[in-house]
Scaffold this motif. Structure first.
Motif, PDB file in Angstrom:
ATOM      1  N   VAL A 185      43.828  62.257  36.237  1.00 59.69           N
ATOM      2  CA  VAL A 185      42.994  61.160  35.749  1.00 59.69           C
ATOM      3  C   VAL A 185      43.876  59.927  35.591  1.00 59.69           C
ATOM      4  CG1 VAL A 185      41.655  60.282  33.780  1.00 59.69           C
ATOM      5  CG2 VAL A 185      41.372  62.660  34.528  1.00 59.69           C
ATOM      6  N   VAL A 186      43.389  58.767  36.038  1.00 60.54           N
ATOM      7  CA  VAL A 186      44.073  57.496  35.806  1.00 60.54           C
ATOM      8  C   VAL A 186      43.103  56.580  35.063  1.00 60.54           C
ATOM      9  CG1 VAL A 186      45.180  55.472  36.800  1.00 60.54           C
ATOM     10  CG2 VAL A 186      45.528  57.723  37.844  1.00 60.54           C
ATOM     11  N   ALA A 187      43.454  56.242  33.830  1.00 66.87           N
ATOM     12  CA  ALA A 187      42.631  55.373  32.988  1.00 66.87           C
ATOM     13  C   ALA A 187      43.185  53.961  33.069  1.00 66.87           C
ATOM     14  CB  ALA A 187      42.634  55.875  31.546  1.00 66.87           C
ATOM     15  N   MET A 188      42.362  53.007  33.530  1.00 64.25           N
ATOM     16  CA  MET A 188      42.829  51.661  33.826  1.00 64.25           C
ATOM     17  C   MET A 188      42.307  50.635  32.809  1.00 64.25           C
ATOM     18  SD  MET A 188      42.428  51.640  38.003  1.00 64.25           S
ATOM     19  CE  MET A 188      43.408  50.146  38.188  1.00 64.25           C
ATOM     20  N   ILE A 189      43.156  49.667  32.485  1.00 65.67           N
ATOM     21  CA  ILE A 189      42.787  48.604  31.547  1.00 65.67           C
ATOM     22  C   ILE A 189      43.127  47.266  32.192  1.00 65.67           C
ATOM     23  CG2 ILE A 189      42.969  47.745  29.184  1.00 65.67           C
ATOM     24  CD1 ILE A 189      44.273  50.427  28.419  1.00 65.67           C
ATOM     25  N   HIS A 190      42.136  46.416  32.335  1.00 64.57           N
ATOM     26  CA  HIS A 190      42.324  45.124  32.993  1.00 64.57           C
ATOM     27  C   HIS A 190      42.897  44.084  32.034  1.00 64.57           C
ATOM     28  CE1 HIS A 190      38.920  43.096  31.020  1.00 64.57           C
ATOM     29  NE2 HIS A 190      38.233  44.218  31.183  1.00 64.57           N
ATOM     30  N   GLY A 191      43.216  42.912  32.567  1.00 62.71           N
ATOM     31  CA  GLY A 191      43.822  41.849  31.783  1.00 62.71           C
ATOM     32  C   GLY A 191      42.823  40.837  31.239  1.00 62.71           C
ATOM     33  N   TYR A 192      43.354  39.825  30.593  1.00 63.45           N
ATOM     34  CA  TYR A 192      42.532  38.779  29.969  1.00 63.45           C
ATOM     35  C   TYR A 192      41.814  37.955  31.042  1.00 63.45           C
ATOM     36  CZ  TYR A 192      41.306  34.854  26.913  1.00 63.45           C
ATOM     37  OH  TYR A 192      40.629  33.893  26.216  1.00 63.45           O
ATOM     38  N   LYS A 193      40.543  37.667  30.790  1.00 62.10           N
ATOM     39  CA  LYS A 193      39.668  36.917  31.700  1.00 62.10           C
ATOM     40  C   LYS A 193      39.488  37.621  33.040  1.00 62.10           C
ATOM     41  CE  LYS A 193      40.263  32.313  29.709  1.00 62.10           C
ATOM     42  NZ  LYS A 193      40.496  30.870  29.989  1.00 62.10           N
ATOM     43  N   MET A 194      39.693  38.934  33.065  1.00 56.42           N
ATOM     44  CA  MET A 194      39.444  39.739  34.252  1.00 56.42           C
ATOM     45  C   MET A 194      38.324  40.722  33.915  1.00 56.42           C
ATOM     46  SD  MET A 194      41.579  38.720  36.667  1.00 56.42           S
ATOM     47  CE  MET A 194      41.969  40.043  37.811  1.00 56.42           C
ATOM     48  N   GLU A 195      38.052  41.652  34.802  1.00 54.18           N
ATOM     49  CA  GLU A 195      37.024  42.666  34.592  1.00 54.18           C
ATOM     50  C   GLU A 195      37.405  43.910  35.363  1.00 54.18           C
ATOM     51  OE1 GLU A 195      33.273  41.724  36.693  1.00 54.18           O
ATOM     52  OE2 GLU A 195      34.328  40.016  37.545  1.00 54.18           O
ATOM     53  N   SER A 196      36.756  45.029  35.050  1.00 57.69           N
ATOM     54  CA  SER A 196      37.114  46.285  35.710  1.00 57.69           C
ATOM     55  C   SER A 196      36.519  46.394  37.106  1.00 57.69           C
ATOM     56  CB  SER A 196      36.665  47.477  34.853  1.00 57.69           C
ATOM     57  OG  SER A 196      35.250  47.498  34.693  1.00 57.69           O
ATOM     58  N   SER A 197      35.596  45.499  37.461  1.00 54.89           N
ATOM     59  CA  SER A 197      35.020  45.472  38.800  1.00 54.89           C
ATOM     60  C   SER A 197      35.742  44.428  39.640  1.00 54.89           C
ATOM     61  CB  SER A 197      33.516  45.151  38.720  1.00 54.89           C
ATOM     62  OG  SER A 197      32.841  46.069  37.889  1.00 54.89           O
ATOM     63  N   TRP A 198      35.141  44.089  40.794  1.00 55.75           N
ATOM     64  CA  TRP A 198      35.607  43.015  41.664  1.00 55.75           C
ATOM     65  C   TRP A 198      37.026  43.269  42.163  1.00 55.75           C
ATOM     66  CZ3 TRP A 198      32.166  40.498  44.098  1.00 55.75           C
ATOM     67  CH2 TRP A 198      32.408  39.250  44.700  1.00 55.75           C
ATOM     68  N   LEU A 199      37.966  42.352  41.994  1.00 60.66           N
ATOM     69  CA  LEU A 199      39.307  42.514  42.570  1.00 60.66           C
ATOM     70  C   LEU A 199      40.067  43.677  41.943  1.00 60.66           C
ATOM     71  CD1 LEU A 199      41.433  41.462  44.544  1.00 60.66           C
ATOM     72  CD2 LEU A 199      42.173  39.843  42.785  1.00 60.66           C
ATOM     73  N   PHE A 200      39.974  43.825  40.620  1.00 59.87           N
ATOM     74  CA  PHE A 200      40.651  44.916  39.910  1.00 59.87           C
ATOM     75  C   PHE A 200      40.210  46.270  40.447  1.00 59.87           C
ATOM     76  CE2 PHE A 200      41.123  47.778  36.201  1.00 59.87           C
ATOM     77  CZ  PHE A 200      42.429  47.519  35.841  1.00 59.87           C
ATOM     78  N   GLU A 201      38.952  46.336  40.887  1.00 63.72           N
ATOM     79  CA  GLU A 201      38.359  47.584  41.356  1.00 63.72           C
ATOM     80  C   GLU A 201      39.035  48.111  42.624  1.00 63.72           C
ATOM     81  OE1 GLU A 201      33.870  49.045  41.325  1.00 63.72           O
ATOM     82  OE2 GLU A 201      34.144  47.262  42.570  1.00 63.72           O
ATOM     83  N   LEU A 202      39.640  47.222  43.401  1.00 67.88           N
ATOM     84  CA  LEU A 202      40.275  47.673  44.639  1.00 67.88           C
ATOM     85  C   LEU A 202      41.425  48.635  44.364  1.00 67.88           C
ATOM     86  CD1 LEU A 202      40.298  44.464  46.870  1.00 67.88           C
ATOM     87  CD2 LEU A 202      38.552  46.244  46.646  1.00 67.88           C
ATOM     88  N   ASN A 203      42.164  48.412  43.282  1.00 65.60           N
ATOM     89  CA  ASN A 203      43.213  49.360  42.900  1.00 65.60           C
ATOM     90  C   ASN A 203      42.608  50.700  42.500  1.00 65.60           C
ATOM     91  OD1 ASN A 203      45.592  47.920  43.335  1.00 65.60           O
ATOM     92  ND2 ASN A 203      45.453  46.885  41.358  1.00 65.60           N
ATOM     93  N   ALA A 204      41.479  50.651  41.787  1.00 64.43           N
ATOM     94  CA  ALA A 204      40.814  51.884  41.368  1.00 64.43           C
ATOM     95  C   ALA A 204      40.392  52.707  42.579  1.00 64.43           C
ATOM     96  CB  ALA A 204      39.605  51.554  40.496  1.00 64.43           C
ATOM     97  N   VAL A 205      39.820  52.047  43.587  1.00 61.77           N
ATOM     98  CA  VAL A 205      39.391  52.748  44.799  1.00 61.77           C
ATOM     99  C   VAL A 205      40.595  53.321  45.544  1.00 61.77           C
ATOM    100  CG1 VAL A 205      38.351  52.410  47.086  1.00 61.77           C
ATOM    101  CG2 VAL A 205      37.262  51.428  45.055  1.00 61.77           C
TER     102      VAL A 205
END
Length: 329
Positions: free
Chosen positions: A64-84
């Motif tokens: 399991v990898v639990a991810m936490i995004h940064g300030y003024k970001m979100e868990s979707s969109w660009l950040f989501e590419l790392n998750a995928v």
């Protein structure tokens, strides 16, 4: 395996595909939900993993990898590419939008109490861990999310739960704010007073961050094209005070951490100070720790040219894969 960032363009991280088409192309099962936190706020949560219905079926999950995004970001969109990308390597990946960000409730960009966000992370990640008790769990945090990841580990250590996480990956973590972006004196000294009188008062206390975060300008524009982009505005006095106090807390208590650690950092990061991250790294109590600094890179490592970012991501995935192989689950 090429990172999905190679498919992105200025308009969408999914290229010419819809979000669902993108998941189908990469054989990813995506799930999303809302969690009611202790403050009765709806917190958006989601997860990604290899789709078990594909033919042939994927191998068993590796962790399991639990991810936490940064300030003024979100868990979707660009950040989501790392998750995928991580999910394609055989992991169950989960993330949430922190309060006031993305689809979660809260005043946009306003963080009056970082402890509440730490509590949200523990609440959500606990549910994932309970559902997958045999899988080793890792934390991944970017920027402010890196600071939150450290504070999550410190909070769980207080509860005698040192072994919850089998490793932690931090990308450009907020262990200290660059001098070029800290509030000018005497405003920094007055912040506690301002935050107590008018916590949501938005004032210009730092320089704009975006122009020094993404080296590739089209990726900065991509962030602005998110359909879920909120009008965050200037940071509030209470938010900046929380950032400064978080950095102070981390610097004073990081020696208590015993979690295997990887920090990746841009040498030219002008938002989160690489020297502060290195100081924290040196003090961390774990015997298993690695600090990798990338010459010439800025704050958002995914904001570098794609070929350069792939080197960063390969460093992260190699570290995770080695850790999984050496663990006795």
């Amino acid at each position: 395996m090429s990172h999905p960032i190679f498919e992105a363009n200025e308009s969408s991280p999914y290229g010419d595909l819809s979000r669902e088409q993108f998941f189908n192309k990469h054989k990813i099962l995506h799930q999303e939900n809302f969690m009611l936190n202790k403050e009765k706020l709806k917190i958006y949560t989601q997860s990604w993993k290899p789709d078990p219905t594909t033919t042939p079926p994927p191998p068993p999950l590796r962790g399991v990898v639990a991810m936490i995004h940064g300030y003024k970001m979100e868990s979707s969109w660009l950040f989501e590419l790392n998750a995928v990308a991580i999910a394609k390597a055989g992991f169950l990946v989960c993330a949430l939008d922190i309060q006031g960000h993305g689809y979660s409730q809260g005043t946009p960009g306003h963080i009056p109490n970082l402890e509440n966000i730490i509590s949200d992370c523990i609440q959500f990640f606990d549910t994932i861990k309970v559902e997958n008790p045999t899988l080793p769990a890792f934390l991944y945090g970017e920027s402010l999310g890196g600071a939150i990841a450290i504070l999550v580990c410190l909070k769980q250590r207080e509860n005698n739960d040192d072994q919850y996480w089998k490793g932690m990956v931090l990308s450009g973590p907020m262990c200290g704010i660059s001098r070029k972006f800290k509030p000018i004196w005497p405003l920094e000294k007055l912040l506690p007073l301002v935050a107590s009188i008018a916590p949501s008062f938005r004032i210009v206390i730092t320089k704009p961050l975006a122009r020094k975060s993404f080296k590739e300008s089209w990726k900065g524009k991509l962030i602005g094209n998110s359909p879920n982009k909120l009008a965050y505005g200037k940071p509030t006095a209470a938010t900046v005070l929380q950032f400064l106090r978080a950095c102070d807390n981390i610097q004073k208590n990081c020696h208590l951490l015993r979690v295997p650690l990887l920090i990746v950092h841009g040498a030219e990061d002008r938002v989160c100070d690489p020297e502060a991250a290195n100081s924290v790294f040196e003090l961390v109590g774990s015997d298993d720790k690695t600090f990798k600094i990338f010459d010439g890179m800025w704050h958002q490592l995914i904001g570098e040219p794609n070929e350069k970012y792939e080197l960063v991501f390969d460093t992260i995935m190699t570290w995770l894969q080695v850790k999984v192989k050496t663990l006795v689950v």
